[in-house]
Design a protein around this motif. Structure first.
Motif, mmCIF file in Angstrom:
data_model
loop_
_atom_site.group_PDB
_atom_site.id
_atom_site.type_symbol
_atom_site.label_atom_id
_atom_site.label_comp_id
_atom_site.label_asym_id
_atom_site.label_seq_id
_atom_site.Cartn_x
_atom_site.Cartn_y
_atom_site.Cartn_z
ATOM 1 N N ASN A 123 34.459 36.447 -7.653
ATOM 2 C CA ASN A 123 35.028 37.644 -8.271
ATOM 3 C C ASN A 123 35.061 37.500 -9.788
ATOM 4 O OD1 ASN A 123 38.374 39.187 -8.018
ATOM 5 N ND2 ASN A 123 36.514 39.977 -8.910
ATOM 6 N N ASP A 131 36.119 32.772 -5.546
ATOM 7 C CA ASP A 131 36.029 33.952 -4.670
ATOM 8 C C ASP A 131 34.803 34.801 -4.993
ATOM 9 O OD1 ASP A 131 38.677 33.147 -4.114
ATOM 10 O OD2 ASP A 131 39.446 34.502 -5.656
ATOM 11 N N GLY A 183 23.540 42.079 -4.519
ATOM 12 C CA GLY A 183 24.263 42.010 -3.248
ATOM 13 C C GLY A 183 25.764 41.932 -3.428
ATOM 14 N N GLY A 184 26.272 42.491 -4.505
ATOM 15 C CA GLY A 184 27.698 42.386 -4.779
ATOM 16 C C GLY A 184 28.467 43.643 -4.460
ATOM 17 N N SER A 185 29.730 43.655 -4.848
ATOM 18 C CA SER A 185 30.603 44.807 -4.607
ATOM 19 C C SER A 185 31.141 45.331 -5.931
ATOM 20 C CB SER A 185 31.773 44.399 -3.711
ATOM 21 O OG SER A 185 32.785 45.388 -3.756
ATOM 22 N N ILE A 186 31.206 46.663 -6.060
ATOM 23 C CA ILE A 186 31.702 47.255 -7.310
ATOM 24 C C ILE A 186 33.223 47.271 -7.365
ATOM 25 C CG2 ILE A 186 29.623 48.672 -7.574
ATOM 26 C CD1 ILE A 186 31.490 51.109 -6.834
ATOM 27 N N SER A 187 33.874 46.943 -6.267
ATOM 28 C CA SER A 187 35.322 46.755 -6.330
ATOM 29 C C SER A 187 35.709 45.548 -5.499
ATOM 30 C CB SER A 187 36.078 47.987 -5.852
ATOM 31 O OG SER A 187 37.457 47.755 -6.030
ATOM 32 N N ALA A 188 35.989 44.452 -6.175
ATOM 33 C CA ALA A 188 36.295 43.215 -5.466
ATOM 34 C C ALA A 188 37.722 43.219 -4.949
ATOM 35 C CB ALA A 188 36.080 42.021 -6.389
ATOM 36 N N GLU A 189 38.676 43.580 -5.818
ATOM 37 C CA GLU A 189 40.065 43.461 -5.380
ATOM 38 C C GLU A 189 40.951 44.643 -5.748
ATOM 39 O OE1 GLU A 189 41.715 39.853 -7.034
ATOM 40 O OE2 GLU A 189 41.458 40.492 -9.098
ATOM 41 N N SER A 216 32.367 41.630 -7.425
ATOM 42 C CA SER A 216 32.114 40.350 -6.765
ATOM 43 C C SER A 216 30.618 40.210 -6.509
ATOM 44 C CB SER A 216 32.902 40.229 -5.461
ATOM 45 O OG SER A 216 32.523 41.220 -4.537
ATOM 46 N N ILE A 217 30.189 38.954 -6.485
ATOM 47 C CA ILE A 217 28.785 38.569 -6.361
ATOM 48 C C ILE A 217 28.781 37.311 -5.504
ATOM 49 C CG2 ILE A 217 26.750 37.800 -7.710
ATOM 50 C CD1 ILE A 217 27.663 40.445 -8.692
ATOM 51 N N PRO A 218 27.768 37.099 -4.668
ATOM 52 C CA PRO A 218 27.711 35.790 -4.004
ATOM 53 C C PRO A 218 27.729 34.684 -5.069
ATOM 54 C CG PRO A 218 26.096 37.293 -3.024
ATOM 55 C CD PRO A 218 26.669 37.989 -4.228
ATOM 56 N N VAL A 219 28.514 33.645 -4.830
ATOM 57 C CA VAL A 219 28.686 32.582 -5.827
ATOM 58 C C VAL A 219 27.333 32.018 -6.268
ATOM 59 C CG1 VAL A 219 29.636 30.263 -6.176
ATOM 60 C CG2 VAL A 219 30.980 31.992 -4.975
ATOM 61 N N ASN A 240 26.975 29.433 -1.872
ATOM 62 C CA ASN A 240 27.915 30.503 -1.508
ATOM 63 C C ASN A 240 28.698 30.135 -0.251
ATOM 64 O OD1 ASN A 240 28.940 33.118 -2.177
ATOM 65 N ND2 ASN A 240 27.840 33.952 -0.410
ATOM 66 N N ASN A 294 36.545 45.385 -1.708
ATOM 67 C CA ASN A 294 37.504 46.439 -1.350
ATOM 68 C C ASN A 294 36.910 47.814 -1.604
ATOM 69 O OD1 ASN A 294 39.543 44.903 -0.322
ATOM 70 N ND2 ASN A 294 40.746 44.811 -2.192
#
Lengths: 471, 471
Positions: free
Chosen positions: B386, B384, B421-427, B350-353, A102, A185
């Motif tokens: 994503n 990214d 550990g990700g995000s439900i809205s990346a961009e 998004s998620i850690p790569v 990462n 975001n």
């Protein structure tokens, strides 16, 4: 039980310093600010930081967070009342995790910057933040002040190297925002709000930082130039020709190089004849992902074209690593060699690159008019628009006279910076040093917004009071 | 005089729309959200925006700022009460200035992104923000939502492309923060606070944006891969081998490419035999500051090594620009070709790569367990972290059944994202679409801080109420 007894009971005798033991924490390293503290407390974990903050809030005790105490603006020094606790983050010094896939690392605030760089390198990665104090400054301090340094042109300021934060709020709650995401975001950018807030909104206890590939090769060149205008055109050509491989573009006035060779005779300016007497020099660094040969070839091609165009009077391209180092050593010796000029009044300012030449001409003239014979000692990171625009006494004044002129010199220079759309603190922050100058130059709407945010997040004004904003 | 009459008097009949004329402003472009407005007002200057905001505050009228109305989360659509004014920034569409030496441009919020890109190009510079809606979205909307797009790997998100802002606060004051400085450490980072705040704290009216050199050449390759794990190792090798010249690394599931060739028979997967049947593909883009030949040589060297290491099963490197375009066209056709799979439930996560492979395996399994036979349609910006992790009905469900399952699918996927550990809205942001999901996944301390900031900067909750944070 006295407050200090309570602290000792909570954190242990050896982590609560009082009396003389606090001396190295209550004075900034340049010796400009001398404060006093109720105690220096060294919590050993984020939970302990939160516990200490809650104790301070309950007892209305101001807190001054401190990392390596290498700041240049008095931002980590308590006032002289002796009421504050200095909250030293030094024991929070773990590299919590490294994630090479990462390209991230989770690092605690008290880690020395050099250790962070080393941990990255041990994993075949680069953490590019680099500055003179890296052997003793901490990552937490770097983030609190949004440190700059030598690699900003390519990698950005400290804030650009962070993906996530862990913060203890002014109420002693822990925000776990240690995300390792390049895109997220889902709300307000609290990360960037805490970064650069100089400990006035909360305490950064850990960060998820970005790692980069280690460049395969680096190559350096020194260019001799007739003017800053020429340097600006060469910068454009270098950005175009090298792309993101351009990792350094430093501007150096001729008298600075001469000061270095005067102070350190074993160093030399690598030019002969008229090229050794030009008013400006530029130090370029190229970081290549291919090979040393490729870096050199690229340098020859791009710099060669600027010579043909008459923009560069002369150029030396390092043939090998030791020549590269010698060129950087010239640049890095300037702050030390400034003693050749006697004490100087220092400014850490930024200006749009396009206005740099005019700024220097105008400001030099304004200073000469007001203080005839004063000497200009100018160098900086042209690629970032950041000048260390320093003023020395020359032959015209004594040191005492210069120091008596200090506030007037600040004002002449900062007024000029403001007029050219610049900033009076490019990379060092505000702290105590520039706090009272801020209202003169800052948009009043912006200052009011800052005060509103401070008031909301730290309603009792206990987080590093009197720094950045007057109380 | 009615409120609308007052607005007409202030801004002119043709800039105050009511009734049917508001329709295209009160529905989002995907047709998911249908609202109503007291009026759509189109102020013609920053001063007029401020005037309108003050009028709204005086009359307790909510404001919904709107740019190109291309958002994907309903962030620019008013609620159905008909009480709000839609504040359209479309008339603030000037390129105020271009400074090539400083590599900056001052642009008003209502400028169409494509016009901004073009203005940069007219000055031999690159403004790298690029996304599907660029022909109609505006820079103001891009900044309000911190847009991502296809160039994030190299140039960062929208916030990373901005040096300064002009903002009308929720009180109708104008903050002139249009600095063109790469270093400025004189206070809290208000710029990043407004960027990504989706119009809930104030209205961005202009920005000073960063420009970059135009790359001399670009080259593209498509790699055939056995697994996401292999793709992650190849990404590391590409970052190491290309440095910042690596400008794209897209991951595409095999069924997505097959969907494209099924929908658009004139397109083809450029592999034969087993390589055409692999589960994953990666599209790499290299932007070179030297030459097309050099880009191709670098590709052959770095990609060649990954083939030798057995990480890449097969590779096609574009021989020329039209082949490059054909490869990108495959990637860009995926969203359109998704109709081959019928309607799908879309996720912008998004998620850690480093956890990407495990995330896909785990989430696919969780979905199959709950909804046997459902189809996974996965592609995204691996560089990214994503993913556009979409879910189609496959042969197992009807469209109606799929839509009835929508909320449950969201929850399964977002719960998994959160666990990794990700995000439900990346961009794409939060808007109305993900507002009520936010409290389930966001750190409660962070959410409380967001609410405090909202309450302070917009105490009457008139700035885009009900977006991002529930009221």
């Amino acid at each position: 039980m006295t407050p200090v007894d309570e602290l000792i009971q909570m954190f242990g005798q050896q982590h609560v310093l009082t009396g003389e033991d606090t001396d190295s924490y209550t004075t900034d390293w340049r010796g400009r600010y001398q404060g006093a503290a109720l105690a220096v407390v060294r919590p050993g974990s984020t939970a302990e930081v939160a516990e200490l903050v809650r104790w301070c809030v309950a007892h209305s005790v101001p807190m001054v967070p401190q990392g390596g105490n290498t700041g240049l603006c008095g931002g980590a020094t308590p006032d002289s009342s002796g009421k504050a606790v200095v909250l030293s983050l030094g024991r929070l010094n773990a590299i919590r995790s490294v994630d090479t896939d990462n390209d991230t690392m989770v690092v605690e605030a008290g880690c020395i910057l050099q250790s962070v760089q080393q941990a990255a390198r041990d994993n075949d990665r680069l953490f590019p933040l680099s500055l003179a104090a890296e052997g003793s400054c901490t990552l937490g301090g770097n983030l609190a002040t949004n440190a700059g340094g030598t690699q900003v042109l390519r990698y950005g300021n400290a804030r650009d190297l962070v993906l996530g934060l862990e913060v203890v709020t002014a109420q002693g709650e822990i925000w776990n925002g240690l995300r390792g995401l390049r895109k997220d975001n889902t709300g307000y950018d609290l990360r960037n709000l805490y970064i650069g807030s100089e400990g006035t909104l909360g305490i950064i206890t850990a960060a998820t930082i970005k790692l980069f590939p280690v460049p395969v090769a680096q190559c350096t060149a020194l260019l001799a130039l007739e003017s800053i205008d020429d340097a600006v055109v060469v910068l454009s050509a270098a950005r175009k020709g090298f792309g993101a491989a351009l990792t350094g573009f430093e501007l150096i006035a001729g008298n600075c190089l001469q000061g270095v060779t005067q102070c350190y005779p074993q160093q030399r300016i690598p030019f002969e004849g008229p090229s050794a007497q030009l008013p400006w020099y530029a130090l370029l660094e190229l970081s290549d992902s291919e090979s040393a040969e490729h870096a050199r070839e690229r340098f020859e091609e791009v710099v060669g074209a600027t010579i043909e165009d008459g923009l560069v009077a002369d150029a030396v391209i390092a043939e090998n690593i030791s020549q590269s180092k010698a060129l950087w050593h010239l640049r890095e010796s300037i702050p030390l060699a400034e003693k050749a000029f006697g004490k100087s009044i220092k400014h850490d300012v930024s200006i749009p690159v396009s206005r740099m030449a005019e700024f220097v001409t105008t400001t030099n003239a304004a200073l000469q008019q007001r203080f005839p014979g004063i000497e200009h000692v100018i160098f900086g990171h042209l690629g970032d628009g950041n000048l260390h625009y320093n003023v020395a006494r020359g032959d015209a004044y004594t040191e005492e006279q210069l120091l008596a002129m200090q506030d007037d010199i600040y004002e002449v220079v900062h007024d000029s910076v403001h007029q050219f759309g610049g900033s009076i603190s490019a990379e060092h922050g505000v702290g105590q040093l520039k706090r009272d100058a801020l209202p003169r130059y800052k948009d009043p709407v912006e200052l009011a917004l800052m005060r509103q945010i401070k008031q909301t997040l730290d309603p009792h004004n206990l987080m590093n009071p009197g720094k950045m904003l007057a109380t």
